[in-house]
Design a protein around this motif. Structure first.
Motif, PDB file in Angstrom:
ATOM      1  N   ASN A  88       0.852  -1.185   0.000  1.00 49.60           N
ATOM      2  CA  ASN A  88       0.000   0.000   0.000  1.00 49.60           C
ATOM      3  C   ASN A  88       0.895   1.245   0.000  1.00 49.60           C
ATOM      4  O   ASN A  88       1.539   1.549   1.011  1.00 49.60           O
ATOM      5  N   PRO A  89       0.957   1.981  -1.114  1.00 47.98           N
ATOM      6  CA  PRO A  89       1.824   3.154  -1.176  1.00 47.98           C
ATOM      7  C   PRO A  89       1.412   4.260  -0.194  1.00 47.98           C
ATOM      8  O   PRO A  89       2.231   5.099   0.162  1.00 47.98           O
ATOM      9  N   HIS A  90       0.174   4.227   0.244  1.00 48.66           N
ATOM     10  CA  HIS A  90      -0.288   5.218   1.217  1.00 48.66           C
ATOM     11  C   HIS A  90       0.506   5.104   2.528  1.00 48.66           C
ATOM     12  O   HIS A  90       0.731   6.112   3.216  1.00 48.66           O
ATOM     13  N   ASP A  91       0.920   3.893   2.868  1.00 47.72           N
ATOM     14  CA  ASP A  91       1.708   3.684   4.091  1.00 47.72           C
ATOM     15  C   ASP A  91       3.018   4.465   4.064  1.00 47.72           C
ATOM     16  O   ASP A  91       3.631   4.703   5.106  1.00 47.72           O
ATOM     17  N   TYR A  92       3.475   4.854   2.882  1.00 45.81           N
ATOM     18  CA  TYR A  92       4.734   5.585   2.720  1.00 45.81           C
ATOM     19  C   TYR A  92       4.491   6.988   2.166  1.00 45.81           C
ATOM     20  O   TYR A  92       5.387   7.587   1.563  1.00 45.81           O
ATOM     21  N   ASN A  93       3.299   7.511   2.377  1.00 42.58           N
ATOM     22  CA  ASN A  93       2.918   8.862   1.939  1.00 42.58           C
ATOM     23  C   ASN A  93       3.199   9.092   0.454  1.00 42.58           C
ATOM     24  O   ASN A  93       3.536  10.193   0.045  1.00 42.58           O
ATOM     25  N   TYR A  94       3.094   8.023  -0.322  1.00 37.90           N
ATOM     26  CA  TYR A  94       3.287   8.083  -1.773  1.00 37.90           C
ATOM     27  C   TYR A  94       4.651   8.644  -2.170  1.00 37.90           C
ATOM     28  O   TYR A  94       4.817   9.203  -3.243  1.00 37.90           O
ATOM     29  N   SER A  95       5.628   8.488  -1.317  1.00 43.76           N
ATOM     30  CA  SER A  95       6.989   8.961  -1.587  1.00 43.76           C
ATOM     31  C   SER A  95       7.688   7.969  -2.520  1.00 43.76           C
ATOM     32  O   SER A  95       8.005   6.849  -2.118  1.00 43.76           O
TER      33      SER A  95
END
Length: 91
Positions: free
Chosen positions: A77-84
């Motif tokens: 889930n890229p949201h877990d990494y603030n889409y960085s």
């Protein structure tokens, strides 16, 4: 036929040399899997049989790792990494 019956001294020597060469090049956890678990090695130092055994282990490991990687991609889930993007690329 000569290598399976082990009657030709040159074939035996070649097979043993191949075995020792392959054995010396194997590193990591697969060393224990192949050389210490009962039933993994042929009863004599047969390079061809060892090579076939390693190929079998490699195929099994590759399949398992591919399935694990695919599952990791599906659940990532890229949201877990603030889409960085830099952080995502390192995962």
């Amino acid at each position: 036929a000569v290598t399976t019956t082990r009657t030709n001294d040159r074939a035996i020597h070649n097979s043993k040399a191949m075995f020792l060469c392959i054995k010396s090049s194997i590193k990591g956890y697969i060393t224990d899997t192949i050389f210490t678990q009962f039933g993994n090695l042929p009863s004599h130092e047969d390079g061809v049989a060892l090579f076939k055994r390693i190929i079998t282990f490699t195929l099994v490991s590759s399949l398992q790792l591919s399935m694990l990687s695919f599952n990791n991609i599906l659940t990532f889930n890229p949201h877990d990494y603030n889409y960085s993007i830099p952080i995502i690329n390192s995962k």
